[in-house]
Each structure stands twice: as structure tokens, then as C-alpha cells.
Scaffold this motif. Structure first.
Motif, PDB file in Angstrom:
ATOM      1  N   ARG A 158      32.452  31.047  37.501  1.00 51.92           N
ATOM      2  CA  ARG A 158      31.864  32.460  37.851  1.00 51.92           C
ATOM      3  C   ARG A 158      32.128  33.291  36.582  1.00 51.92           C
ATOM      4  O   ARG A 158      31.311  34.021  36.353  1.00 51.92           O
ATOM      5  N   ARG A 204      36.246  26.199  49.862  1.00 54.17           N
ATOM      6  CA  ARG A 204      36.542  27.048  48.919  1.00 54.17           C
ATOM      7  C   ARG A 204      36.306  28.598  49.894  1.00 54.17           C
ATOM      8  O   ARG A 204      35.659  28.665  50.577  1.00 54.17           O
ATOM      9  N   ASP A 236      41.776  30.490  57.032  1.00 53.60           N
ATOM     10  CA  ASP A 236      42.633  30.909  56.068  1.00 53.60           C
ATOM     11  C   ASP A 236      42.491  32.440  55.901  1.00 53.60           C
ATOM     12  O   ASP A 236      41.805  32.946  55.122  1.00 53.60           O
ATOM     13  N   ARG A 279      42.240  34.842  52.930  1.00 54.51           N
ATOM     14  CA  ARG A 279      41.186  35.173  52.352  1.00 54.51           C
ATOM     15  C   ARG A 279      40.666  36.464  52.181  1.00 54.51           C
ATOM     16  O   ARG A 279      39.855  37.125  51.389  1.00 54.51           O
ATOM     17  N   ARG A 331      41.926  38.111  49.471  1.00 59.76           N
ATOM     18  CA  ARG A 331      41.198  37.869  48.206  1.00 59.76           C
ATOM     19  C   ARG A 331      39.832  38.187  48.350  1.00 59.76           C
ATOM     20  O   ARG A 331      39.492  38.762  47.218  1.00 59.76           O
ATOM     21  N   ARG A 361      40.410  41.759  46.503  1.00 61.23           N
ATOM     22  CA  ARG A 361      40.671  41.628  45.301  1.00 61.23           C
ATOM     23  C   ARG A 361      39.565  41.410  44.336  1.00 61.23           C
ATOM     24  O   ARG A 361      39.523  41.958  43.307  1.00 61.23           O
ATOM     25  N   LYS A 375      38.323  43.688  41.559  1.00 63.49           N
ATOM     26  CA  LYS A 375      38.217  43.119  40.117  1.00 63.49           C
ATOM     27  C   LYS A 375      37.003  42.966  39.756  1.00 63.49           C
ATOM     28  O   LYS A 375      36.876  43.469  38.402  1.00 63.49           O
ATOM     29  N   ARG A 392      51.816  31.740  50.745  1.00 65.61           N
ATOM     30  CA  ARG A 392      50.316  32.335  50.101  1.00 65.61           C
ATOM     31  C   ARG A 392      50.192  33.770  50.521  1.00 65.61           C
ATOM     32  O   ARG A 392      49.477  34.333  49.646  1.00 65.61           O
TER      33      ARG A 392
HETATM   34  P1  ATP Z   1      41.157  34.634  38.931  1.00 64.44           P
HETATM   35  O1  ATP Z   1      40.225  34.508  37.665  1.00 64.44           O
HETATM   36  O2  ATP Z   1      41.355  35.827  39.574  1.00 64.44           O
HETATM   37  O3  ATP Z   1      42.439  33.966  38.801  1.00 64.44           O
HETATM   38  P2  ATP Z   1      40.127  32.363  40.481  1.00 64.44           P
HETATM   39  O4  ATP Z   1      38.834  32.121  41.213  1.00 64.44           O
HETATM   40  O5  ATP Z   1      40.455  31.393  39.369  1.00 64.44           O
HETATM   41  O6  ATP Z   1      40.195  33.934  39.952  1.00 64.44           O
HETATM   42  P3  ATP Z   1      42.652  31.360  41.708  1.00 64.44           P
HETATM   43  O7  ATP Z   1      43.180  32.135  42.884  1.00 64.44           O
HETATM   44  O8  ATP Z   1      43.001  31.035  40.771  1.00 64.44           O
HETATM   45  O9  ATP Z   1      41.289  32.343  41.515  1.00 64.44           O
HETATM   46  O10 ATP Z   1      41.821  30.099  42.696  1.00 64.44           O
HETATM   47  C1  ATP Z   1      41.210  29.181  41.932  1.00 64.44           C
HETATM   48  C2  ATP Z   1      39.995  28.414  42.996  1.00 64.44           C
HETATM   49  O11 ATP Z   1      40.537  28.095  44.091  1.00 64.44           O
HETATM   50  C3  ATP Z   1      39.215  29.818  43.399  1.00 64.44           C
HETATM   51  O12 ATP Z   1      38.012  29.838  42.415  1.00 64.44           O
HETATM   52  C4  ATP Z   1      38.587  29.030  44.852  1.00 64.44           C
HETATM   53  O13 ATP Z   1      37.472  28.291  44.634  1.00 64.44           O
HETATM   54  C5  ATP Z   1      39.693  28.248  45.316  1.00 64.44           C
HETATM   55  N1  ATP Z   1      40.610  28.918  46.020  1.00 64.44           N
HETATM   56  C6  ATP Z   1      41.778  29.619  45.786  1.00 64.44           C
HETATM   57  N2  ATP Z   1      42.177  30.236  46.888  1.00 64.44           N
HETATM   58  C7  ATP Z   1      41.463  29.733  47.718  1.00 64.44           C
HETATM   59  C8  ATP Z   1      41.500  30.144  49.514  1.00 64.44           C
HETATM   60  N3  ATP Z   1      42.606  30.634  49.993  1.00 64.44           N
HETATM   61  N4  ATP Z   1      40.792  29.331  50.117  1.00 64.44           N
HETATM   62  C9  ATP Z   1      39.458  28.763  49.488  1.00 64.44           C
HETATM   63  N5  ATP Z   1      39.509  28.371  48.274  1.00 64.44           N
HETATM   64  C10 ATP Z   1      40.555  28.928  47.508  1.00 64.44           C
END
Ligand code: ATP
Length: 405
Positions: free
Chosen positions: A21, A112, A157, A160, A163, A166, A170, A199
Motif C-alpha cells: 500500500r 485481511r 474481528d 477492524r 483500524r 485509523r 492516517k 488486540r
Molecule cells: P501501518 O503502516 O500503520 O503499520 P500496516 O498495514 O502495516 O499499517 P499492521 O497493523 O502492521 O498495519 O498490519 C499488517 C497487515 O496485517 C495489514 O496490512 C493487514 O493486511 C493485516 N492485518 C492487521 N490487522 C488485521 C486485522 N485485524 N484483520 C485482518 N488483517 C489484519
């Protein structure tokens, strides 16, 4: 390196999640998340041998972290790579492997949170750079949309929802209408009553870590999620968080030596108006780590007590005595809730008084022929009092003062 190793081991290896992303948005990405169609831990072990890292495996989850230290221009930089095994039940059956190769990463991505986080790039040398976008993630990045992958996402979940807010704050993305409706429906169906556990703590902390957490908390309120966190949380919190944000920003300008975690300041603001047993219950419900819980409660109690005992007249010595025994988080909290005159005194303490202390030590007093005892404290207090008034700038002046004492 990872690509040729993947070929050698016969695994499909992908870069996934937030880093894709960020890459597509041309933003730097702090995390590297890799998913392996195969034995993730074995892959991590082989990869770490090549890149000279240290592996921390979590066998229960089939995941591993590789810690890497790189020295550049005398500076050591540390970073980590998270490696997971693609989550799929098919994996047990090797006969189905060729068909499963793409479907297992697809299944992993389907679990995800949002389409924008469900992209993957293949790292195998053979297909290096191949972008997998099964759910329209690229389009949603372009349209700046946060969209879940399926209707049961929040049932699966509930964290989410936090999230979604957030990422929306962000990245400056909108939560899609459908996803918004799913959050509202989940609120109506009391799905979020289940919101608890570590969590929830992690997601709340991540939300409060963002640049403007007060907006995120307002958004939680708009979706009816704030009351679910705690029934007595309401929109008044928004104003207090704005004050906290202004205070934290003001602190940044002071370049304080002490480090503190601003997300904990915001978390305490959430807790501030609760009764003491409610604070305990809330922190227990979100499973805040014991040390964090203890520290937060201690900070609130000390800040409340210090505000009650704040010297009514402007005595630098009294202000100094009160604040010098407190940690920086407590002082920042006081600053948020203090009255104007108290705020001014705290500012003076932080900008001027804090660094002031007698230059003379015990051994200097001994050399001056003064016998150690309670008198030392008296002398140091008197020196401090003088210094706080802007007098006795040098050690010599302090000696002269003591001689007259
Ligand atoms: P950031 O840059 O803010 O850390 P990130 O996308 O890397 O964003 P993380 O929380 O590190 O966010 O999570 C990594 C990946 O894991 C996410 O991109 C997502 O694909 C998956 N993920 C995290 N939490 C969840 C969730 N609650 N349900 C499903 N997938 C999740």
C-alpha cells in the motif's frame, strides 16, 4: 535474495500488507511483511543465514521475525522482517500443491482487513514483481477508499472498525459507504460488545499514536463506538483531547530531554474522568500490560495530588519542590488539567527552573569544614532558593554564600 531462495525451496514468497500500500502511494514503509506458501519458519531461518539476521520463531503461529542490524557511516540501524506462513487449510495436502500455490496466498489475503492492505507482490525470481490484486486494492488506493473484503468482516474481528478509522485518518481516505453501513449494522447488532482483550489495547494505542488522535476519537463517537469502549465516554472527551494535543505539541517545542509516549498521555485523558475502580476495570478489559497499567494509574494519582497541593502563591522554590519529584508524563497531565496560573508556573519550571541545581556537592561542604548531617539539606535548599531567584550563578558565589550561612 529472498526470490532465489524461494525458488530453491520451492515456495511462493510474497511481500504483503501495508508495505505494498505504502509503495503504491510512494510513501516510505517502516514494515516488511512477507508471506510464504510453505514453511515460513524454515524460510526465515534460511533467509537469515544469507542476510546475517537473527530469527525469533513463533512456532504456534508459524511465523518468525528476522532482526537485522546494518552499520552505515558508524551508525547502527535496526530493522525487522516479519515472515508468516500463508494461512490455508489446503496446505496439509501436498497432492493439491500446484493448484493451491496461488489459492493459498489468495486465501491469506482474503483474511485481511481492507482491500488496500490485501495486495501482494511476488518475490520469486521467476515472477518477481508480479502484483496480486484479487479484491480491487489498487482501485481503492486510487479512489482513496477503505473497504472491507466481505460483509462479515467486523463480525469476524470487531477491532477492524478501529483500524478503519485509523487508516482513514492516517491516509486521508474515506471509509466506503458500504463498509460504514457494516460498522453501523455491527453496532446495532451489539457485535462490538465483544470488543476487549489485548488486540483492543494494541489498536487503541495505534489509533492514539497517530498525529491527530482527537479526530479519530471523534470519529469513534460518530459511529457509536466510543460508548462501547466505555459507557461514560462521550464527546466532551474530544475537547480534552484537543487540549492534550495542544499541550503535547507545546512540549515538542521545548525539546525535553526526557522521552515519553504521547499515546499514553491520550490514554490517560480517556481515563481521567472515570472513577478509580472504573479505570482499573477498563485497563483490565483492554488487557493493558501490567507495567503500563501500574504506571498510568500512578501518573493519574500523582497528577491529581500535585494539582491539589499546588502552591497558591508564586514561590519558585515550592513549585520546584513539587514538580522535581514527578515524571514528565505526570507534569504533562498536570499541564492539561491545570488552571491558568498553575500552567504558567509549570511552564516556568519546564523552561527555566528544571535544570537548576546547586553546583556544590557534599564533598565541597566537607572541604569547607562543615560536618555532614541534616544541615547539608538546609544549606542545599537555601542555595537552591537563591539560584531559583536568579542569584549565585557560579560555584565561587555558592561557596561565598555558604561561608556567610
Ligand atoms: P501501518 O503502516 O500503520 O503499520 P500496516 O498495514 O502495516 O499499517 P499492521 O497493523 O502492521 O498495519 O498490519 C499488517 C497487515 O496485517 C495489514 O496490512 C493487514 O493486511 C493485516 N492485518 C492487521 N490487522 C488485521 C486485522 N485485524 N484483520 C485482518 N488483517 C489484519
Amino acid at each position: 535474495t529472498a526470490g532465489s531462495l524461494a525458488e530453491e525451496m520451492g515456495y511462493g514468497v510474497y511481500l504483503v500488507g501495508g508495505s505494498i500500500r505504502d509503495l503504491l502511494m510512494r510513501k516510505p514503509s517502516p514494515d516488511i511483511d512477507i508471506v510464504v506458501e510453505g514453511d515460513g519458519i524454515a524460510f526465515a531461518q534460511e533467509l537469515s543465514k544469507i542476510i546475517n539476521g537473527k530469527v525469533i520463531p513463533h512456532r504456534r503461529f508459524g511465523t518468525a521475525k528476522i532482526l537485522i542490524e546494518i552499520e552505515k557511516n558508524g551508525e547502527v540501524k535496526r530493522f525487522s522482517i516479519d515472515i508468516a506462513t500463508a494461512r490455508t487449510e489446503y496446505y496439509e495436502s501436498p497432492a493439491a500443491l500446484p493448484k493451491v500455490e496461488t489459492s493459498s496466498i489468495k486465501k491469506d489475503l482474503y483474511r485481511r482487513d481492507f482491500t488496500i492492505n490485501a495486495l501482494a507482490v511476488k518475490l520469486n525470481t521467476k515472477d518477481f514483481g508480479l502484483l496480486l490484486d484479487f479484491f480491487g486494492g489498487q482501485r481503492d488506493i486510487k479512489d482513496k477508499k477503505i473497504r472491507v473484503l466481505h460483509n462479515l468482516s467486523f463480525v469476524e474481528d470487531p477491532t477492524r472498525a478501529i483500524r478503519a478509522i485509523r487508516f482513514s485518518e492516517k491516509l486521508g481516505f474515506k471509509i466506503s459507504k458500504h463498509t460504514e453501513n457494516l460498522i453501523k449494522l455491527a453496532v446495532k447488532m451489539s457485535i462490538f460488545e465483544k470488543l476487549k482483550g489485548p488486540r483492543l489495547y494494541e489498536e487503541l494505542i495505534l489509533l492514539l499514536k497517530e498525529t491527530l488522535p482527537h479526530y479519530s476519537v471523534k470519529r469513534l463517537a460518530d459511529y457509536g463506538l466510543l460508548k462501547i469502549l466505555h459507557p461514560s465516554f462521550d464527546e466532551k472527551l474530544f475537547n480534552e483531547l484537543v487540549k492534550a494535543h495542544e499541550t503535547v505539541q507545546g512540549m515538542e517545542l521545548l525539546f525535553l530531554k526526557e522521552k515519553y509516549r504521547k499515546e499514553f498521555i491520550y490514554l490517560v485523558v480517556l481515563l481521567w474522568n472515570l472513577k478509580s475502580h472504573e479505570r482499573e476495570e477498563f485497563l483490565k478489559r483492554i488487557c493493558a500490560p501490567e507495567n503500563v497499567k501500574k504506571q498510568l494509574i500512578e501518573n493519574i494519582t500523582s497528577a491529581e495530588k500535585a494539582l491539589q497541593n499546588f502552591p497558591s502563591e508564586e514561590s519558585f522554590l515550592e513549585v520546584y519542590k513539587l514538580l522535581s519529584s514527578l515524571n514528565i508524563e505526570t507534569i504533562i497531565l498536570m499541564m492539561i488539567y491545570a488552571e491558568e496560573q498553575q500552567k504558567r508556573a509549570i511552564s516556568i519550571y519546564l523552561t527555566k527552573l528544571k535544570e537548576i541545581k546547586p553546583l556544590l556537592r557534599g564533598e565541597d561542604l566537607k572541604k569547607l569544614g562543615i560536618q555532614p548531617g541534616p544541615v547539608y539539606k538546609k544549606i542545599f535548599d537555601e542555595i537552591l532558593k537563591e539560584k531559583l531567584q536568579g542569584r549565585l550563578l557560579s560555584k565561587e558565589e555558592e561557596i561565598e554564600f555558604v561561608k556567610k550561612f
